[in-house]
Design a protein around this motif. Structure first.
Motif, PDB file in Angstrom:
ATOM      1  N   LYS A  21       0.829  -1.153   0.228  1.00 25.87           N
ATOM      2  CA  LYS A  21       0.049  -0.079   0.204  1.00 25.87           C
ATOM      3  C   LYS A  21       0.649   1.524  -0.660  1.00 25.87           C
ATOM      4  CE  LYS A  21      -3.878   2.688   0.895  1.00 25.87           C
ATOM      5  NZ  LYS A  21      -4.608   2.795  -0.208  1.00 25.87           N
ATOM      6  N   ALA A  55      -8.112   6.925  -9.050  1.00 25.15           N
ATOM      7  CA  ALA A  55      -8.855   5.488  -9.606  1.00 25.15           C
ATOM      8  C   ALA A  55      -7.701   4.765  -9.180  1.00 25.15           C
ATOM      9  CB  ALA A  55      -9.174   5.651 -11.437  1.00 25.15           C
ATOM     10  N   LEU A  56      -6.783   4.954  -9.762  1.00 23.38           N
ATOM     11  CA  LEU A  56      -5.583   3.497  -9.307  1.00 23.38           C
ATOM     12  C   LEU A  56      -5.103   2.950  -8.317  1.00 23.38           C
ATOM     13  CD1 LEU A  56      -2.957   4.927 -12.342  1.00 23.38           C
ATOM     14  CD2 LEU A  56      -3.827   2.799 -11.612  1.00 23.38           C
ATOM     15  N   GLN A  57      -4.604   4.295  -7.288  1.00 24.75           N
ATOM     16  CA  GLN A  57      -5.449   4.535  -6.047  1.00 24.75           C
ATOM     17  C   GLN A  57      -6.337   2.916  -4.861  1.00 24.75           C
ATOM     18  OE1 GLN A  57      -4.660   8.074  -4.137  1.00 24.75           O
ATOM     19  NE2 GLN A  57      -1.928   7.530  -4.027  1.00 24.75           N
ATOM     20  N   PHE A  58      -7.362   3.666  -5.835  1.00 21.18           N
ATOM     21  CA  PHE A  58      -9.189   2.849  -5.297  1.00 21.18           C
ATOM     22  C   PHE A  58      -8.788   1.990  -6.217  1.00 21.18           C
ATOM     23  CE2 PHE A  58     -12.894   1.695  -6.369  1.00 21.18           C
ATOM     24  CZ  PHE A  58     -13.726   1.677  -5.529  1.00 21.18           C
ATOM     25  N   PHE A  59      -8.151   1.347  -6.800  1.00 22.62           N
ATOM     26  CA  PHE A  59      -8.011   0.046  -7.768  1.00 22.62           C
ATOM     27  C   PHE A  59      -7.075  -0.458  -7.121  1.00 22.62           C
ATOM     28  CE2 PHE A  59      -5.430  -3.079 -10.204  1.00 22.62           C
ATOM     29  CZ  PHE A  59      -6.695  -3.917 -10.648  1.00 22.62           C
ATOM     30  N   PHE A  60      -6.714  -0.381  -6.214  1.00 21.96           N
ATOM     31  CA  PHE A  60      -4.927  -1.640  -6.176  1.00 21.96           C
ATOM     32  C   PHE A  60      -5.408  -1.119  -4.567  1.00 21.96           C
ATOM     33  CE2 PHE A  60      -1.886   0.303  -9.318  1.00 21.96           C
ATOM     34  CZ  PHE A  60      -1.309  -1.060  -9.691  1.00 21.96           C
ATOM     35  N   SER A  61      -6.011  -0.243  -3.661  1.00 17.66           N
ATOM     36  CA  SER A  61      -6.849  -0.919  -2.301  1.00 17.66           C
ATOM     37  C   SER A  61      -7.754  -1.568  -2.136  1.00 17.66           C
ATOM     38  CB  SER A  61      -7.307   0.855  -1.749  1.00 17.66           C
ATOM     39  OG  SER A  61      -6.264   1.638  -1.386  1.00 17.66           O
ATOM     40  N   VAL A  62      -8.407  -2.311  -3.348  1.00 19.33           N
ATOM     41  CA  VAL A  62      -9.188  -2.560  -3.521  1.00 19.33           C
ATOM     42  C   VAL A  62      -8.749  -4.141  -3.781  1.00 19.33           C
ATOM     43  CG1 VAL A  62     -11.207  -3.751  -4.774  1.00 19.33           C
ATOM     44  CG2 VAL A  62     -11.532  -1.418  -4.083  1.00 19.33           C
ATOM     45  N   THR A  63      -8.333  -4.014  -4.720  1.00 21.20           N
ATOM     46  CA  THR A  63      -7.437  -5.701  -4.951  1.00 21.20           C
ATOM     47  C   THR A  63      -6.837  -6.292  -3.590  1.00 21.20           C
ATOM     48  OG1 THR A  63      -6.756  -4.642  -7.021  1.00 21.20           O
ATOM     49  CG2 THR A  63      -5.687  -6.752  -6.068  1.00 21.20           C
TER      50      THR A  63
END
Length: 115
Positions: free
Chosen positions: A73, A92-100
């Motif tokens: 993270k 958007a990328l931070q959200f995607f990686f956080s969900v992943t």
């Protein structure tokens, strides 16, 4: 006084300590697994399952999983904040990686406690 909004309440010292602590946990977990392979003459499915059925190994695995997720993270946040300049795309990328990473936590925990 200027507030840095991108850090979400963290500062560099906090990130530094979290990265070092998570790295130490990951090294210790790697040594635990390496030690298992060194002292176990033949690793079969039953031996491997018995190793992970031990409560201390489960706790160590969950700690290593959490350390890996914290490490990832912070690393993703640092890379994205350095190299992705458009705020919407970076968010958007931070959200995607956080969900992943959250999915990794859920499935990792289910795998560890399912044994």
């Amino acid at each position: 006084m200027v507030n840095v909004v991108a850090s979400a309440g963290r500062n560099g010292v906090h990130d530094f300590i979290l990265l070092r602590a998570s790295a130490i946990i990951l090294v210790l977990y790697t040594l635990l697994l390496a030690g298992f392979f060194v002292v176990t003459p033949s690793v079969t499915y039953d031996v491997w399952q018995g190793f992970f059925a031990c409560m201390s190994v489960k706790v160590a695995t969950v700690m290593a999983l959490l350390a890996l997720l914290v490490h990832a993270k912070i690393g993703v946040w640092q890379v994205l904040s350095d190299y992705v300049k458009p705020a919407f795309f970076r968010g958007a990328l931070q959200f995607f990686f956080s969900v992943t990473l959250l999915a990794y936590l859920v499935f990792g925990s289910l795998t560890v406690w399912g044994v």
